[in-house]
Design a protein around this motif. Structure first.
Motif, PDB file in Angstrom:
ATOM      1  N   UNK A 151       0.562  -1.249   0.001  1.00  0.00           N
ATOM      2  CA  UNK A 151       0.121   0.112   0.040  1.00  0.00           C
ATOM      3  C   UNK A 151       0.832   1.174   0.120  1.00  0.00           C
ATOM      4  N   UNK A 152       0.746   2.204   0.837  1.00  0.00           N
ATOM      5  CA  UNK A 152       1.444   3.204   1.156  1.00  0.00           C
ATOM      6  C   UNK A 152       2.896   2.861   1.607  1.00  0.00           C
ATOM      7  N   UNK A 153       2.999   1.781   2.133  1.00  0.00           N
ATOM      8  CA  UNK A 153       4.119   1.231   2.754  1.00  0.00           C
ATOM      9  C   UNK A 153       4.072  -0.278   2.319  1.00  0.00           C
ATOM     10  N   UNK A 154       5.031  -1.162   2.538  1.00  0.00           N
ATOM     11  CA  UNK A 154       4.960  -2.662   2.350  1.00  0.00           C
ATOM     12  C   UNK A 154       5.200  -3.203   3.968  1.00  0.00           C
ATOM     13  N   UNK A 155       4.100  -3.984   4.056  1.00  0.00           N
ATOM     14  CA  UNK A 155       4.113  -4.747   5.286  1.00  0.00           C
ATOM     15  C   UNK A 155       4.100  -6.161   5.221  1.00  0.00           C
ATOM     16  N   UNK A 156       4.823  -6.806   6.169  1.00  0.00           N
ATOM     17  CA  UNK A 156       4.934  -8.485   6.274  1.00  0.00           C
ATOM     18  C   UNK A 156       4.376  -8.695   7.278  1.00  0.00           C
ATOM     19  N   UNK A 157       3.158  -9.346   7.151  1.00  0.00           N
ATOM     20  CA  UNK A 157       1.953  -9.624   8.056  1.00  0.00           C
ATOM     21  C   UNK A 157       1.837 -11.061   8.235  1.00  0.00           C
ATOM     22  N   UNK A 158       2.148 -11.550   9.483  1.00  0.00           N
ATOM     23  CA  UNK A 158       2.161 -13.106   9.474  1.00  0.00           C
ATOM     24  C   UNK A 158       0.693 -13.692   9.151  1.00  0.00           C
ATOM     25  N   UNK A 159       0.728 -14.920   8.606  1.00  0.00           N
ATOM     26  CA  UNK A 159      -0.841 -15.076   8.456  1.00  0.00           C
ATOM     27  C   UNK A 159      -1.208 -16.124   9.584  1.00  0.00           C
ATOM     28  N   UNK A 160      -1.553 -15.665  10.862  1.00  0.00           N
ATOM     29  CA  UNK A 160      -1.784 -16.654  11.868  1.00  0.00           C
ATOM     30  C   UNK A 160      -3.227 -16.264  12.151  1.00  0.00           C
ATOM     31  N   UNK A 161      -4.074 -17.083  11.622  1.00  0.00           N
ATOM     32  CA  UNK A 161      -5.296 -17.192  11.881  1.00  0.00           C
ATOM     33  C   UNK A 161      -5.660 -17.219  13.270  1.00  0.00           C
ATOM     34  N   UNK A 162      -6.705 -16.252  13.632  1.00  0.00           N
ATOM     35  CA  UNK A 162      -7.101 -16.189  15.080  1.00  0.00           C
ATOM     36  C   UNK A 162      -6.369 -15.189  15.938  1.00  0.00           C
ATOM     37  N   UNK A 163      -5.100 -14.877  15.547  1.00  0.00           N
ATOM     38  CA  UNK A 163      -4.412 -13.925  16.637  1.00  0.00           C
ATOM     39  C   UNK A 163      -3.863 -12.758  15.873  1.00  0.00           C
ATOM     40  N   UNK A 164      -3.409 -13.042  14.689  1.00  0.00           N
ATOM     41  CA  UNK A 164      -3.008 -11.816  13.724  1.00  0.00           C
ATOM     42  C   UNK A 164      -3.966 -11.484  12.859  1.00  0.00           C
ATOM     43  N   UNK A 165      -4.433 -12.659  12.058  1.00  0.00           N
ATOM     44  CA  UNK A 165      -5.622 -12.618  10.974  1.00  0.00           C
ATOM     45  C   UNK A 165      -6.943 -12.828  11.740  1.00  0.00           C
ATOM     46  N   UNK A 166      -7.749 -11.700  11.792  1.00  0.00           N
ATOM     47  CA  UNK A 166      -8.955 -11.600  12.682  1.00  0.00           C
ATOM     48  C   UNK A 166     -10.229 -12.336  11.667  1.00  0.00           C
ATOM     49  N   UNK A 167      -9.905 -11.943  10.596  1.00  0.00           N
ATOM     50  CA  UNK A 167     -10.957 -12.236   9.644  1.00  0.00           C
ATOM     51  C   UNK A 167     -10.781 -12.311   8.042  1.00  0.00           C
ATOM     52  N   UNK A 168     -11.109 -13.238   7.472  1.00  0.00           N
ATOM     53  CA  UNK A 168     -10.990 -12.959   5.887  1.00  0.00           C
ATOM     54  C   UNK A 168     -12.268 -13.323   5.330  1.00  0.00           C
ATOM     55  N   UNK A 169     -12.903 -12.215   4.712  1.00  0.00           N
ATOM     56  CA  UNK A 169     -14.092 -12.097   4.009  1.00  0.00           C
ATOM     57  C   UNK A 169     -13.928 -12.352   2.416  1.00  0.00           C
ATOM     58  N   UNK A 170     -14.032 -13.427   2.096  1.00  0.00           N
ATOM     59  CA  UNK A 170     -13.882 -13.828   0.427  1.00  0.00           C
ATOM     60  C   UNK A 170     -14.804 -13.053  -0.366  1.00  0.00           C
TER      61      UNK A 170
END
Length: 183
Positions: A151-170
């Motif tokens: 985006x405006x910056x580059x982020x490296x976000x761990x895909x840890x469902x439930x703790x880091x990734x709260x929701x995925x709306x396909x």
């Protein structure tokens, strides 16, 4: 996921192709191919058929007749490819399949599991509503998968469902994360 999805799933996911591997070389003299698989596990690539082979701007559709793990790689035989010379023309081809061939996303069966390519292009925002960008790609690190969000910056976000990734709306193609936008 191996096998054919039901008709309803096929229509929902049909029409988009996904790269699942590449023809990397020849195996033997009877038209078998060495294949570099992007699937996990690697041997799953031979369960998905037909393959669309793309090379130098052209496309060819081939049905997988047989395939198996061989050493560190995969070998496959395609219908109509019966000699080494014909097979050699396919080396370097990207292997694609229709998205519907892979079936519904694993999350429909196991929460928190997704095909990586289904996450590409999804918008990522923090729980407080701060937009981070879109998923450019994912990286396997060993400990966990990491989303590269641009985006405006580059982020490296761990895909840890439930703790880091709260929701995925396909449906709305949005991912909500518990992540510091400054990190």
């Amino acid at each position: 996921m191996v096998g054919q999805p039901d008709t309803e799933s096929q229509s929902e996911w049909s029409g988009r192709r996904v790269a699942i591997g590449k023809v990397s070389g020849l195996f033997g003299v009877r038209g078998w191919l060495k294949v570099y698989s992007y699937t996990s596990p690697r041997a799953n690539i031979v369960a998905y058929s037909p393959w669309v082979l793309r090379k130098d701007g052209s496309e060819m559709v081939h049905t997988v007749v047989a395939g198996q793990a061989h050493g560190d790689g995969i070998v496959a035989q395609l219908a109509g490819i019966v000699d080494r010379e014909t097979a050699a023309l396919l080396v370097g081809s990207e292997i694609e399949v229709d998205r519907a061939t892979l079936g519904p996303p694993p999350a429909q069966a196991v929460p928190g599991e997704y095909f990586w390519f289904d996450l590409h292009g999804m918008e990522v925002s923090t729980a407080s509503g701060k937009r981070l960008g879109v998923v450019d790609h994912l990286v396997e690190t060993g400990a966990n998968d990491v989303m590269v969000v641009v985006g405006e910056a580059r982020h490296l976000v761990p895909f840890v469902y439930g703790s880091v990734v709260l929701a995925v709306d396909t449906e709305s193609r949005r991912i909500t994360v518990d992540w510091d936008a400054g990190f």
